[in-house]
Design a protein around this motif. Structure first.
Motif, PDB file in Angstrom:
ATOM      1  N   LEU A  25       0.929  -1.227   0.016  1.00 51.65           N
ATOM      2  CA  LEU A  25       0.113  -0.033  -0.064  1.00 51.65           C
ATOM      3  C   LEU A  25       0.727   1.219   0.102  1.00 51.65           C
ATOM      4  O   LEU A  25       1.752   1.512   0.936  1.00 51.65           O
ATOM      5  N   LEU A  26       0.583   2.061  -0.977  1.00 55.10           N
ATOM      6  CA  LEU A  26       1.414   3.411  -1.122  1.00 55.10           C
ATOM      7  C   LEU A  26       0.630   4.581  -0.561  1.00 55.10           C
ATOM      8  O   LEU A  26       1.215   5.677  -0.315  1.00 55.10           O
ATOM      9  N   HIS A  27      -0.652   4.709  -0.947  1.00 54.91           N
ATOM     10  CA  HIS A  27      -1.656   5.783  -0.735  1.00 54.91           C
ATOM     11  C   HIS A  27      -2.742   5.362   0.285  1.00 54.91           C
ATOM     12  O   HIS A  27      -3.412   4.499  -0.393  1.00 54.91           O
ATOM     13  N   LEU A  28      -2.861   6.135   1.123  1.00 57.42           N
ATOM     14  CA  LEU A  28      -4.035   6.082   2.032  1.00 57.42           C
ATOM     15  C   LEU A  28      -4.598   7.515   2.548  1.00 57.42           C
ATOM     16  O   LEU A  28      -3.904   8.076   3.154  1.00 57.42           O
ATOM     17  N   ASP A  29      -5.921   7.511   2.420  1.00 61.12           N
ATOM     18  CA  ASP A  29      -6.545   8.731   2.795  1.00 61.12           C
ATOM     19  C   ASP A  29      -7.910   8.267   3.817  1.00 61.12           C
ATOM     20  O   ASP A  29      -8.794   7.618   3.225  1.00 61.12           O
ATOM     21  N   VAL A  30      -7.812   8.585   5.001  1.00 65.57           N
ATOM     22  CA  VAL A  30      -8.645   8.271   5.982  1.00 65.57           C
ATOM     23  C   VAL A  30      -9.369   9.666   6.427  1.00 65.57           C
ATOM     24  O   VAL A  30     -10.016   9.649   7.529  1.00 65.57           O
ATOM     25  N   SER A  31      -9.223  10.413   5.625  1.00 67.86           N
ATOM     26  CA  SER A  31      -9.631  11.881   6.251  1.00 67.86           C
ATOM     27  C   SER A  31     -11.296  11.745   6.649  1.00 67.86           C
ATOM     28  O   SER A  31     -12.035  11.291   5.700  1.00 67.86           O
ATOM     29  N   HIS A  76      -6.346   3.184  17.870  1.00 67.19           N
ATOM     30  CA  HIS A  76      -5.658   1.702  17.991  1.00 67.19           C
ATOM     31  C   HIS A  76      -5.477   1.164  16.507  1.00 67.19           C
ATOM     32  O   HIS A  76      -4.432   0.682  16.414  1.00 67.19           O
ATOM     33  N   THR A  77      -6.665   1.421  15.879  1.00 63.08           N
ATOM     34  CA  THR A  77      -6.679   0.660  14.483  1.00 63.08           C
ATOM     35  C   THR A  77      -5.673   1.627  13.603  1.00 63.08           C
ATOM     36  O   THR A  77      -4.877   0.780  13.031  1.00 63.08           O
ATOM     37  N   LEU A  78      -5.465   2.858  13.674  1.00 64.47           N
ATOM     38  CA  LEU A  78      -4.635   3.558  12.839  1.00 64.47           C
ATOM     39  C   LEU A  78      -3.406   3.233  13.406  1.00 64.47           C
ATOM     40  O   LEU A  78      -2.253   3.333  12.655  1.00 64.47           O
ATOM     41  N   LYS A  79      -3.019   3.006  14.765  1.00 66.53           N
ATOM     42  CA  LYS A  79      -1.610   2.610  15.115  1.00 66.53           C
ATOM     43  C   LYS A  79      -1.026   1.336  14.334  1.00 66.53           C
ATOM     44  O   LYS A  79      -0.084   1.362  13.741  1.00 66.53           O
ATOM     45  N   GLU A  80      -2.045   0.317  14.262  1.00 69.49           N
ATOM     46  CA  GLU A  80      -1.756  -0.965  13.639  1.00 69.49           C
ATOM     47  C   GLU A  80      -1.470  -0.777  12.143  1.00 69.49           C
ATOM     48  O   GLU A  80      -0.660  -1.366  11.606  1.00 69.49           O
ATOM     49  N   ILE A  81      -2.285   0.186  11.605  1.00 66.81           N
ATOM     50  CA  ILE A  81      -2.243   0.418  10.309  1.00 66.81           C
ATOM     51  C   ILE A  81      -0.979   0.906   9.911  1.00 66.81           C
ATOM     52  O   ILE A  81      -0.255   0.534   8.970  1.00 66.81           O
ATOM     53  N   LEU A  82      -0.659   2.013  10.442  1.00 72.47           N
ATOM     54  CA  LEU A  82       0.630   2.845  10.379  1.00 72.47           C
ATOM     55  C   LEU A  82       1.971   1.738  10.501  1.00 72.47           C
ATOM     56  O   LEU A  82       3.003   1.693   9.892  1.00 72.47           O
ATOM     57  N   ASN A  83       1.549   0.834  11.654  1.00 73.35           N
ATOM     58  CA  ASN A  83       2.745  -0.008  12.012  1.00 73.35           C
ATOM     59  C   ASN A  83       3.261  -1.048  10.821  1.00 73.35           C
ATOM     60  O   ASN A  83       4.180  -1.530  10.633  1.00 73.35           O
ATOM     61  N   GLU A  84       2.121  -1.434  10.158  1.00 74.11           N
ATOM     62  CA  GLU A  84       2.060  -2.176   8.999  1.00 74.11           C
ATOM     63  C   GLU A  84       2.444  -1.735   7.729  1.00 74.11           C
ATOM     64  O   GLU A  84       3.002  -2.657   6.956  1.00 74.11           O
ATOM     65  N   SER A  85       1.893  -0.512   7.547  1.00 75.10           N
ATOM     66  CA  SER A  85       1.929   0.070   6.215  1.00 75.10           C
ATOM     67  C   SER A  85       3.318   0.849   5.880  1.00 75.10           C
ATOM     68  O   SER A  85       3.315   2.150   5.891  1.00 75.10           O
ATOM     69  N   PHE A  88       4.682   7.303  13.306  1.00 74.74           N
ATOM     70  CA  PHE A  88       5.196   7.699  11.968  1.00 74.74           C
ATOM     71  C   PHE A  88       6.687   7.398  11.614  1.00 74.74           C
ATOM     72  O   PHE A  88       7.263   7.515  10.513  1.00 74.74           O
ATOM     73  N   ARG A  89       7.258   6.896  12.687  1.00 75.52           N
ATOM     74  CA  ARG A  89       8.863   6.520  12.481  1.00 75.52           C
ATOM     75  C   ARG A  89       9.164   5.686  11.407  1.00 75.52           C
ATOM     76  O   ARG A  89      10.138   5.522  11.016  1.00 75.52           O
ATOM     77  N   ARG A  90       8.270   4.624  11.310  1.00 76.84           N
ATOM     78  CA  ARG A  90       8.409   3.630  10.427  1.00 76.84           C
ATOM     79  C   ARG A  90       8.201   3.781   9.100  1.00 76.84           C
ATOM     80  O   ARG A  90       8.634   3.251   8.039  1.00 76.84           O
ATOM     81  N   LEU A  91       7.528   5.008   8.604  1.00 72.80           N
ATOM     82  CA  LEU A  91       7.379   5.630   7.415  1.00 72.80           C
ATOM     83  C   LEU A  91       8.233   6.281   6.657  1.00 72.80           C
ATOM     84  O   LEU A  91       8.384   7.512   6.489  1.00 72.80           O
ATOM     85  N   ARG A  92       9.521   5.547   6.236  1.00 69.34           N
ATOM     86  CA  ARG A  92      10.533   5.950   5.702  1.00 69.34           C
ATOM     87  C   ARG A  92      10.517   6.776   4.417  1.00 69.34           C
ATOM     88  O   ARG A  92      11.545   7.444   4.036  1.00 69.34           O
ATOM     89  N   ASP A  93       9.368   6.260   3.727  1.00 68.86           N
ATOM     90  CA  ASP A  93       9.347   6.872   2.146  1.00 68.86           C
ATOM     91  C   ASP A  93       8.078   7.841   2.236  1.00 68.86           C
ATOM     92  O   ASP A  93       7.750   8.242   0.986  1.00 68.86           O
ATOM     93  N   LEU A  94       7.646   8.303   3.378  1.00 68.62           N
ATOM     94  CA  LEU A  94       6.479   9.369   3.334  1.00 68.62           C
ATOM     95  C   LEU A  94       6.590  10.608   2.470  1.00 68.62           C
ATOM     96  O   LEU A  94       7.695  11.239   2.960  1.00 68.62           O
ATOM     97  N   GLN A  95       5.870  10.777   1.387  1.00 65.86           N
ATOM     98  CA  GLN A  95       6.055  11.952   0.662  1.00 65.86           C
ATOM     99  C   GLN A  95       5.124  13.010   0.885  1.00 65.86           C
ATOM    100  O   GLN A  95       5.383  14.347   0.800  1.00 65.86           O
ATOM    101  N   THR A  96       3.892  12.659   1.313  1.00 68.07           N
ATOM    102  CA  THR A  96       2.841  13.482   1.570  1.00 68.07           C
ATOM    103  C   THR A  96       1.978  13.334   2.965  1.00 68.07           C
ATOM    104  O   THR A  96       1.710  12.061   2.935  1.00 68.07           O
ATOM    105  N   LEU A  97       2.034  14.406   3.606  1.00 67.69           N
ATOM    106  CA  LEU A  97       1.267  13.994   4.900  1.00 67.69           C
ATOM    107  C   LEU A  97       0.260  15.315   4.887  1.00 67.69           C
ATOM    108  O   LEU A  97       0.671  16.590   5.035  1.00 67.69           O
ATOM    109  N   GLU A  98      -0.863  14.947   5.290  1.00 71.33           N
ATOM    110  CA  GLU A  98      -2.311  15.805   5.548  1.00 71.33           C
ATOM    111  C   GLU A  98      -2.819  15.607   6.874  1.00 71.33           C
ATOM    112  O   GLU A  98      -3.230  14.595   6.953  1.00 71.33           O
ATOM    113  N   ILE A  99      -2.416  16.740   7.575  1.00 73.07           N
ATOM    114  CA  ILE A  99      -3.151  16.495   9.003  1.00 73.07           C
ATOM    115  C   ILE A  99      -3.769  17.591   9.348  1.00 73.07           C
ATOM    116  O   ILE A  99      -3.603  18.115  10.571  1.00 73.07           O
ATOM    117  N   SER A 100      -4.553  18.564   8.608  1.00 70.89           N
ATOM    118  CA  SER A 100      -5.180  19.698   8.978  1.00 70.89           C
ATOM    119  C   SER A 100      -6.580  19.135   9.822  1.00 70.89           C
ATOM    120  O   SER A 100      -6.938  18.211   9.862  1.00 70.89           O
TER     121      SER A 100
END
Length: 473
Positions: free
Chosen positions: A234-240, A247-256, A284-296
């Motif tokens: 998975l490369l692109h994820l939008d849960v806005s 807890h669910t988002l933690k697991e998702i970020l840990n695996e993706s 977020f520390r595991r996301l070494r290739d993250l190029q786009t971050l939207e947290i508005s």
């Protein structure tokens, strides 16, 4: 049953699009392609206007004159039928006939085909068709599923049916499901729908569930997690705007860990009433290739933002954190690790001042899009910006009350500037300012100046064109 035509246009962050931006959106722009609404139920060509388009390679003409490439082996057609969109896989002969049989209830109807895409990636329109939103598309062996916003009756059963169709299409064409977009039209779905998607998600690259807020949040959380666990690449994820648990988002970020784009705008509290993003700072520390971050609009604490940007800043190119509380000094600290930014949105971060903008521009000279709308930026900040950022293309100064003609004139140095938003700048009052800007910036295409001091110089709500630039007011 009747067709539903939905038109869309892509627009960059902070920009305003209209039919003038994209002539294909204007029904009057190309009358030769307008197709009459006609009845379903038969092959009555008397009511069908022939629409001819060029296509790749040699081929044969359809019965109504449509040119269809010989090398099409299979196609996926999207036919809009109220209240659902039905997808059908057809043979080349079906495509040449310009119609296909769709099962409805206990019987079937014969309908004209709208837009279909061939397995080789070519796009063809047949008589009686329309350029609208479909559900399933196949291109270059990649299958995308988009439950468009115009479709309101999306539920678990419909998602399951579509996924079954995707499975059949994949088996026939060796295609792989790479993209799923549920968007805000899918409020009736639950975790069962997500489970249906998970079965086909092994090659999924993009998942968009923006605005999905089902009643059974826990079951939906489990379904989303299963999709992300199945999608190893998975490369692109939008849960806005989603109601996902922290807890669910933690697991998702840990695996993706391969994510390049993550968007969670407007995700505020989970079912335990906790601020979600403040529970994710270490994920977020595991996301070494993250190029786009939207947290508005996530109510993130300053300490949380600092941790997240420290872990991801080295690779970030696009950062959106509008409606976030921090002052100018804190912004400088937040951006210390960010040196590759090309786009930044700090809209309505009301404590941002000139010094912070100057630091941002000096730290990130590759910036192309800057949104500092509703901040405390003044003419001095604009002067620094125009000096440091040589590749600036898009600048949003909406409602920056302290910017005047002096600051806008400084933008003559921005030779690559394409779009400028000065809406609501009451002290922008000299028409010569825009004339100077247009003549000095050859790439400038559009200026949005409604609500500013210049409005009195023009007729309200119109468009003025100076050279190559349209001025909207």
């Amino acid at each position: 049953f009747f067709f539903r035509v939905a038109r869309r246009s892509w627009q960059p962050m902070g920009c305003i699009c209209s039919n003038e931006d994209n002539p294909s959106l204007d029904p009057k722009s190309n009358p030769n392609e307008r197709v009459p609404h006609h009845q379903l139920g038969g092959d009555n060509d008397d009511q069908t206007q022939t629409v001819k388009h060029g296509s790749k390679g040699d081929g044969k003409k359809s019965e109504s004159g449509m040119h269809v490439p010989n090398r099409i082996e299979s196609v996926s057609a999207s036919i809009g039928i109220q209240p659902r969109v039905v997808s059908q896989t057809m043979s080349t002969n079906d495509a040449r006939r310009g119609s296909t049989t769709i099962p409805i209830g206990g019987g079937s109807i014969n309908v004209p085909i709208g837009t279909f895409e061939a397995a080789n990636g070519s796009d063809t329109r047949v008589p009686g068709g329309f350029k609208g939103d479909g559900v399933i598309k196949l291109q270059h062996n990649e299958i995308s599923v988009n439950f468009a916003d115009s479709i309101e009756d999306v539920d678990d059963e419909f998602v399951k049916t579509i996924m079954e169709e995707v499975a059949r299409l994949a088996s026939k064409t060796q295609g792989k499901l790479t993209s799923v977009s549920l968007t805000e039209s899918s409020r009736r779905i639950t975790g069962h729908a997500m489970m249906s998607i998970a079965k086909m998600a092994s090659h999924l690259l993009s998942l968009n569930i923006k605005g999905c807020r089902p009643e059974d949040c826990k079951l939906f959380d489990k379904g989303v997690l299963n999709v992300c666990l199945a999608a190893k690449g998975l490369l692109h994820l939008d849960v806005s705007g989603c109601s996902l648990d922290s807890h669910t988002l933690k697991e998702i970020l840990n695996e993706s860990r391969k994510l390049k784009s993550f968007k969670m705008n407007g995700v505020i509290r989970d079912f335990k009433k906790k601020i979600v993003i403040n529970q994710l700072s270490s994920s977020f520390r595991r996301l070494r290739d993250l190029q786009t971050l939207e947290i508005s609009s996530c109510l993130a604490r300053y300490e949380t933002l600092k941790t997240i940007l420290k872990d991801t800043g080295a690779t970030l190119k696009r950062l959106r954190m509008a409606h976030t509380v921090f002052d100018g000094h804190q912004l400088q600290e937040l951006l210390q690790a960010c040196e590759q930014l090309e786009e930044i949105d700090i809209y309505a971060c009301t404590n941002v001042v000139d010094e912070a903008l100057a630091y941002l521009c000096k730290q990130n000279p590759r910036l192309r899009t800057i949104n500092v709308a509703r901040t405390l930026v003044t003419d001095q900040g604009i002067q620094w910006l125009s000096t440091e950022v040589k590749g600036l293309e898009n600048l949003i100064l909406f409602d920056c009350k302290k910017v005047t003609d002096t600051g806008i004139r400084a933008l003559v140095k921005a030779k690559k500037l394409r779009q400028l938003d000065v809406f609501g700048l009451e002290d922008l009052s000299d028409p010569q300012t825009l004339q100077l800007l247009v003549s000095s910036c050859p790439a400038l295409e559009k200026i949005q100046c409604g609500g500013c001091g210049l409005v009195e110089e023009f007729k309200r709500g119109g468009t003025l064109k100076i050279n190559q630039c349209r001025i909207l007011y």
